[in-house]
Design an enzyme around this catalytic site. Structure first.
Site, PDB file in Angstrom:
ATOM      1  N   LYS A  25       6.036  18.561 -13.894  1.00 13.74           N
ATOM      2  CA  LYS A  25       6.569  17.459 -14.658  1.00 13.74           C
ATOM      3  C   LYS A  25       6.847  17.683 -16.215  1.00 13.74           C
ATOM      4  CE  LYS A  25       5.953  14.245 -10.950  1.00 13.74           C
ATOM      5  NZ  LYS A  25       5.288  13.774 -10.242  1.00 13.74           N
ATOM      6  N   ASP A  54      -4.706  18.263  -8.939  1.00 12.41           N
ATOM      7  CA  ASP A  54      -3.590  18.135  -9.287  1.00 12.41           C
ATOM      8  C   ASP A  54      -3.142  17.354 -10.531  1.00 12.41           C
ATOM      9  OD1 ASP A  54      -0.942  17.306  -8.982  1.00 12.41           O
ATOM     10  OD2 ASP A  54      -0.690  17.012  -7.023  1.00 12.41           O
ATOM     11  N   PHE A  61      -0.813  11.839  -3.215  1.00  9.09           N
ATOM     12  CA  PHE A  61       0.532  12.248  -3.541  1.00  9.09           C
ATOM     13  C   PHE A  61       0.365  13.677  -3.949  1.00  9.09           C
ATOM     14  CE2 PHE A  61       4.635  13.022  -5.099  1.00  9.09           C
ATOM     15  CZ  PHE A  61       5.607  12.840  -4.049  1.00  9.09           C
TER      16      PHE A  61
HETATM   17  C1  PLP Z   1       5.302  14.323  -8.817  1.00  2.00           C
HETATM   18  C2  PLP Z   1       4.062  14.931  -8.112  1.00  2.00           C
HETATM   19  C3  PLP Z   1       4.154  16.103  -7.482  1.00  2.00           C
HETATM   20  C4  PLP Z   1       5.312  16.882  -6.890  1.00  2.00           C
HETATM   21  O1  PLP Z   1       6.156  17.110  -7.856  1.00  2.00           O
HETATM   22  P1  PLP Z   1       7.584  17.422  -7.667  1.00  2.00           P
HETATM   23  O2  PLP Z   1       8.010  17.949  -8.938  1.00  2.00           O
HETATM   24  O3  PLP Z   1       8.199  16.189  -7.483  1.00  2.00           O
HETATM   25  O4  PLP Z   1       7.599  18.430  -6.483  1.00  2.00           O
HETATM   26  C5  PLP Z   1       2.660  16.333  -6.969  1.00  2.00           C
HETATM   27  N1  PLP Z   1       1.506  16.018  -7.255  1.00  2.00           N
HETATM   28  C6  PLP Z   1       1.563  14.723  -8.184  1.00  2.00           C
HETATM   29  C7  PLP Z   1       0.313  14.186  -8.514  1.00  2.00           C
HETATM   30  C8  PLP Z   1       2.692  14.247  -8.358  1.00  2.00           C
HETATM   31  O5  PLP Z   1       2.644  13.248  -9.225  1.00  2.00           O
END
Ligand code: PLP
Length: 403
Positions: free
Chosen positions: A255, A226, A141
């Site tokens: 986040k 990520d 994700f």
């Molecule tokens: C939440 C998340 C994203 C995307 O972040 P947004 O601010 O919702 O665009 C990307 N990678 C990971 C691992 C995430 O948990």
């Protein structure tokens, strides 16, 4: 229940139906707690997918927001502002990178990393035009843009949204041989979550990231971590990559970088990658705005001052032991790291959703991920006493007969 139902009906009337939230309407938050419009208090065990690691409305973060909002909020990058430099300086020094590119959402940080590494591939590595490949993992994700969902393995994220951006190669997560086999002379990057959050709190085999980093180094491929969900303390380290003593070539943060009050993201990299950008290559109207920068500084300050990674490590290890000690016919596995924990519900016991609904009835907000997994990820400022109380409710719910 009248007010709750009215407010939910209003959203259902006017909003696109792209979410399926629990039927609770929250109006206030403080620390690990939130209150609904009926006055009920809940322990927030989702933390807005780890965007609220510092707790709701942390006073230092709110003060930074208010103070900056009273002076200057947005200039665009057409001009300099007096906040951005100090923010980027702080995030780079804390994480050990020489360069940062500020954006707003996580997905934008991922897009930034993809663009940076592709351009590095063409201009530095010498990959032929439009041939660059980035290796990604099944169950990933990384956000919701069309490019990003194009390399998802989740059918629902993709269905109806094509055609997609080419240049991504999917391999099973946690499988080093698959990574070895996927790398070729056109490979520029390996984009990976150190622990897959939305995929269901999936922890790869020990040593996976370490060996992946070695493979990448040998093949001149950039390791792109990520850490949007795993980073900034959630797993018990500032970056989850630290658990394997890995320093990724590119790191994406978001986040919790905005302390739960404002969207702030960055992509971190060495000069070799980041210097591929020239004026006009990439940007964002709001990226690096002074309000985001002031909030980001305060958010990072709280993580360091309150030793949130250490707290997550200590509390998380204990909490997971307690969860594992619960004897329940419904639990297949408890997994995670730090305060990023997943309780996997057996398929014979149905899905995770009814367990989340039952927890809500007992004042605990958790959200299912991937049908079978209840995720527990409270704000990192939560105390052991509070978690101890929560465990009593969790025990009751997951030991109860299947709904
Ligand atoms: C939440 C998340 C994203 C995307 O972040 P947004 O601010 O919702 O665009 C990307 N990678 C990971 C691992 C995430 O948990």
């Amino acid at each position: 229940m009248g007010r709750t139902e009215d407010l939910i009906r209003e959203v259902e009337c006017w909003s696109a139906h792209n979410y399926h939230p629990l039927p609770v309407v929250i109006e206030r938050g403080e620390g690990p707690w939130v209150w609904d419009v009926e006055g009920n208090r809940y322990l927030d065990m989702l933390s807005a997918y780890s965007a609220v690691n510092q707790g709701h409305r942390h006073p230092k973060i709110v003060a930074a927001l208010v103070e900056q909002a009273q002076r200057l909020t947005l200039t665009s990058r057409a001009f300099h502002n007096d906040q951005m430099g100090a923010f980027l300086h702080q995030v780079c020094e804390l994480l050990g990178y020489p360069k940062a590119l500020p954006m707003n959402t996580g997905a934008e940080a991922v897009e930034t990393a993809i663009k940076a590494v592709r351009k590095w591939g063409y201009t530095v590595k010498g990959v032929a035009a439009d041939a660059a490949e980035i290796v990604v993992c099944e169950e990933n994700f990384h956000g919701r843009t069309t490019t990003i969902v194009g390399f998802s393995s989740e059918e629902q994220y993709r269905h109806g949204f094509g055609p997609f951006t080419p240049g991504f190669r999917l391999i099973p997560y946690g499988d080093i041989d698959a990574l070895r086999g996927a790398i070729n002379r056109n490979t520029v990057g390996f984009l990976v979550e150190p622990i897959q959050g939305e995929g269901g709190v999936i922890v790869p085999p020990e040593g996976y990231l370490k060996v992946a980093a070695e493979l990448c180094r040998e093949a001149n491929v950039k390791l792109m971590a990520d850490e949007i969900q795993t980073g900034l303390g959630r797993t018990g380290k500032l970056l989850a990559s630290e658990w394997e003593n890995v320093r990724p070539d590119v790191v994406m943060l978001g986040k919790a970088l905005g302390g739960g009050v404002y969207p702030v993201s960055v992509t971190l990299a060495d000069e070799e990658v980041m210097d591929v950008f020239t004026p006009g290559d990439h940007g964002s109207t709001f990226g690096g705005n002074p309000l985001a920068a002031a909030v980001g500084r305060a958010a990072l300050g709280v993580i360091v001052e309150e030793r949130l990674p250490e707290r997550a490590a200590e509390l998380g290890a204990w909490f997971m032991d307690e969860l594992r000690a619960i004897e329940s016919p419904h639990v297949e596995q408890v997994r995670g790291k730090g305060l990023m924990v997943g309780v996997v519900v057996k398929e014979s016991s149905g899905t995770a959703r009814p367990f989340c609904e039952a927890l809500m009835e007992r004042g605990i907000l958790a959200k299912e991920t991937h049908q079978q997994v209840v995720r527990f990820a409270p704000p990192l400022v939560v105390t052991r006493d509070v978690l101890e109380q929560a465990l009593e409710s969790i025990r009751d719910v997951i030991q109860a007969p299947a709904a």
